[in-house]
Write an enzyme that holds these catalytic residues in place. Sequence first.
Site, mmCIF file in Angstrom:
data_model
loop_
_atom_site.group_PDB
_atom_site.id
_atom_site.type_symbol
_atom_site.label_atom_id
_atom_site.label_comp_id
_atom_site.label_asym_id
_atom_site.label_seq_id
_atom_site.Cartn_x
_atom_site.Cartn_y
_atom_site.Cartn_z
ATOM 1 N NE ARG A 124 59.132 36.898 59.658
ATOM 2 C CZ ARG A 124 59.875 36.830 60.751
ATOM 3 N NH1 ARG A 124 59.327 36.664 61.927
ATOM 4 N NH2 ARG A 124 61.176 36.944 60.660
ATOM 5 C CD GLU A 173 62.769 32.203 55.124
ATOM 6 O OE1 GLU A 173 61.687 31.808 54.628
ATOM 7 O OE2 GLU A 173 62.826 33.136 55.940
ATOM 8 N NE ARG A 203 56.003 37.732 55.812
ATOM 9 C CZ ARG A 203 57.088 37.003 55.999
ATOM 10 N NH1 ARG A 203 57.006 35.699 56.026
ATOM 11 N NH2 ARG A 203 58.257 37.565 56.171
#
Length: 132
Positions: A45, A53, A90
């Site tokens: 990330r 998104e 992440r």
Amino acid sequence: QMNLYYFDSPHQQITEDFDAKVVKVVDGDTIRVKADFRVFDFPIRISNLLAPEMNEKGGERSRNRLKSLIQGATVEIIVDKKKRVGKWGRLLGQVRERGFDVGQQMIEEGFAVHLDEEQARIKPLVLMGIIG
């Protein structure tokens, strides 16, 4: 309970910067990479970056721009030492390609915004163009 799994993980915990090949661009702020020290690819990330998104306005456009910048490239991941892992598990890090900060480029080109607490709170409004 999470600490138990963290310490018992069979995989080396990533705490240092490393080079990796981008095998997939998931969206405008998440990539999957392959590094020499792991036998599988894993997500990164991009820290301090907020992109739409995929189901939001601008999501596909943002992903496509990031893909054009680094898909298939070898990049340097600068691990965020203060907060290594985000809320979805992440690894967080700055991504550099040939010395350039890819996240900063995405922000400067208008495909993402710089992430801070206020922006995280108003993300839907900013990305939908309601406020800006």
